[in-house]
Design a protein around this motif. Structure first.
Motif, short mmCIF file in Angstrom:
data_model
loop_
_atom_site.label_atom_id
_atom_site.label_comp_id
_atom_site.label_asym_id
_atom_site.label_seq_id
_atom_site.Cartn_x
_atom_site.Cartn_y
_atom_site.Cartn_z
N TRP A 6 0.85 -1.20 0.00
CA TRP A 6 0.00 0.00 0.00
C TRP A 6 0.88 1.25 0.00
O TRP A 6 1.68 1.45 0.91
CB TRP A 6 -0.87 -0.01 1.25
CG TRP A 6 -2.02 0.96 1.28
CD1 TRP A 6 -2.37 1.88 0.32
CD2 TRP A 6 -3.00 1.09 2.32
NE1 TRP A 6 -3.50 2.56 0.70
CE2 TRP A 6 -3.91 2.08 1.93
CE3 TRP A 6 -3.20 0.44 3.54
CZ2 TRP A 6 -4.99 2.47 2.72
CZ3 TRP A 6 -4.28 0.81 4.33
CH2 TRP A 6 -5.16 1.82 3.92
N THR A 202 -5.56 0.60 -9.24
CA THR A 202 -5.11 0.74 -7.85
C THR A 202 -4.90 2.19 -7.44
O THR A 202 -4.56 2.46 -6.29
CB THR A 202 -3.79 -0.02 -7.62
OG1 THR A 202 -2.73 0.62 -8.35
CG2 THR A 202 -3.91 -1.48 -8.05
N ARG A 219 -3.46 1.17 -12.91
CA ARG A 219 -2.88 0.10 -12.08
C ARG A 219 -1.38 0.38 -11.94
O ARG A 219 -0.57 -0.07 -12.75
CB ARG A 219 -3.12 -1.28 -12.71
CG ARG A 219 -2.69 -2.43 -11.80
CD ARG A 219 -3.13 -3.79 -12.34
NE ARG A 219 -2.37 -4.20 -13.50
CZ ARG A 219 -1.43 -5.15 -13.49
NH1 ARG A 219 -1.13 -5.79 -12.37
NH2 ARG A 219 -0.80 -5.47 -14.59
N VAL A 238 -7.70 -6.45 -4.80
CA VAL A 238 -7.52 -5.00 -4.79
C VAL A 238 -8.65 -4.41 -3.94
O VAL A 238 -9.82 -4.62 -4.23
CB VAL A 238 -7.56 -4.41 -6.21
CG1 VAL A 238 -7.49 -2.89 -6.16
CG2 VAL A 238 -6.41 -4.97 -7.05
N GLU A 240 -10.50 -1.69 -3.47
CA GLU A 240 -10.90 -0.42 -4.08
C GLU A 240 -11.71 0.45 -3.12
O GLU A 240 -11.64 1.68 -3.17
CB GLU A 240 -11.68 -0.70 -5.35
CG GLU A 240 -12.03 0.52 -6.15
CD GLU A 240 -12.59 0.19 -7.52
OE1 GLU A 240 -13.49 0.92 -7.98
OE2 GLU A 240 -12.11 -0.80 -8.13
N HIS A 251 -3.78 5.86 -3.56
CA HIS A 251 -3.59 4.45 -3.87
C HIS A 251 -4.43 3.60 -2.92
O HIS A 251 -4.73 4.03 -1.80
CB HIS A 251 -2.13 4.03 -3.70
CG HIS A 251 -1.18 4.71 -4.61
ND1 HIS A 251 -0.59 4.09 -5.69
CD2 HIS A 251 -0.67 5.98 -4.59
CE1 HIS A 251 0.22 4.93 -6.30
NE2 HIS A 251 0.20 6.08 -5.65
N ILE A 254 -3.31 -3.58 -2.05
CA ILE A 254 -3.45 -4.82 -2.81
C ILE A 254 -2.90 -5.95 -1.95
O ILE A 254 -1.98 -5.75 -1.15
CB ILE A 254 -2.73 -4.76 -4.17
CG1 ILE A 254 -1.22 -4.53 -4.00
CG2 ILE A 254 -3.33 -3.67 -5.05
CD1 ILE A 254 -0.42 -4.60 -5.31
#
Length: 260
Positions: A6, A202, A219, A238, A240, A251, A254
């Motif tokens: 992250w 991302t 991404r 991911v 979101e 960001h 993930i």
């Protein structure tokens, strides 16, 4: 084993959502980029209270910075200067099973995709080139995570045609990342579990008044693995929804889960 990456864009400013994410998802290892804090000011107590007692930091005041926070034992391995100017952009550790975990924050590269007109763009390409040379000599299973600041595939951006001349999706950057991937025989775990052309962003700019409505994502954050590690990956997620949390990073986290 759940490993999260992250770009947090200031860990102290966003410690609240980091704690929320860790409570809700309980990853074993958290790799942060752009922590923007010197090591002595890192909010260690918040992580230790949640069970992350194995901590490796590589910080820098106000800029850059990477960290690895783990519930499982890790051994400090290296801090490679792929930027060639001592910026805090990489940290690598060894897991108990012998797998290496490398956390990297690739430079954004400025706004102009021209090495001569924009030295920052040249620094970015040189950074990736140094990573490529490093990848050629890897001798053990390795997981590479972080903010690569490159969206390689057409489906990795909201508009391939409109972003061809925009730093992060230019052909020269995509080619450089492709050479890096080939050099280490890396598996792109995001696209392994979510094959193109599936939507898989991302990052969304702060400039958008309504990031969900415009959905101009890219991404930029990746997890790669070499042979010996890639075959143990069982899922890639991911998160979101984190982009809508209070004081979000641009960001989102993930996560790849491995069955070692």
């Amino acid at each position: 084993m759940k490993i999260v990456s992250w770009n947090i864009n200031s860990v102290r400013f966003r410690i609240g959502i980091v704690e929320q994410f860790l409570r809700e998802n309980e990853p074993d290892i958290l790799c942060l980029q752009e922590t923007k804090v010197i090591d002595s000011d890192f909010p260690l107590d918040a992580f230790r209270a949640l069970g992350y007692r194995h901590i490796v930091l590589h910080g820098q005041r106000m800029h850059h910075g990477v960290a690895i926070l783990s519930r499982v034992p890790i051994t400090l391995d290296d801090r490679l200067d792929w930027q060639a100017n001592q910026e805090a952009r990489h940290i690598g550790v060894q897991l108990e099973n012998g797998v290496r975990l490398e956390n990297v924050y690739v430079p954004a590269g400025g706004d102009v995709p021209d090495r001569d007109a924009n030295p920052k763009f040249g620094q970015k390409l040189d950074f990736v080139e140094r990573m490529t040379r490093w990848s050629e000599s890897l001798a053990c299973p390795t997981i590479l995570v972080g903010d690569f600041n490159i969206a390689p595939l057409e489906s990795d951006v909201w508009s391939h045609k409109q972003l061809l001349d925009v730093v992060s999706h230019t052909p020269v950057e995509v080619e450089a990342l492709s050479e890096l991937q080939a050099a280490g025989g890396w598996t792109d775990l995001g696209r392994h579990f979510h094959p193109a052309p599936a939507r898989l962003y991302t990052w969304w700019s702060y400039r958008a008044k309504d990031w969900q409505a415009s959905d101009r994502g890219r991404r930029l954050d990746h997890m790669w693995a070499t042979n010996g590690a890639a075959e143990h990956a069982v899922s890639h997620t991911v998160f979101e929804s984190c982009r809508s949390w209070l004081k979000p990073s641009d960001h989102v986290p993930i996560m790849t889960e491995f069955a070692f």
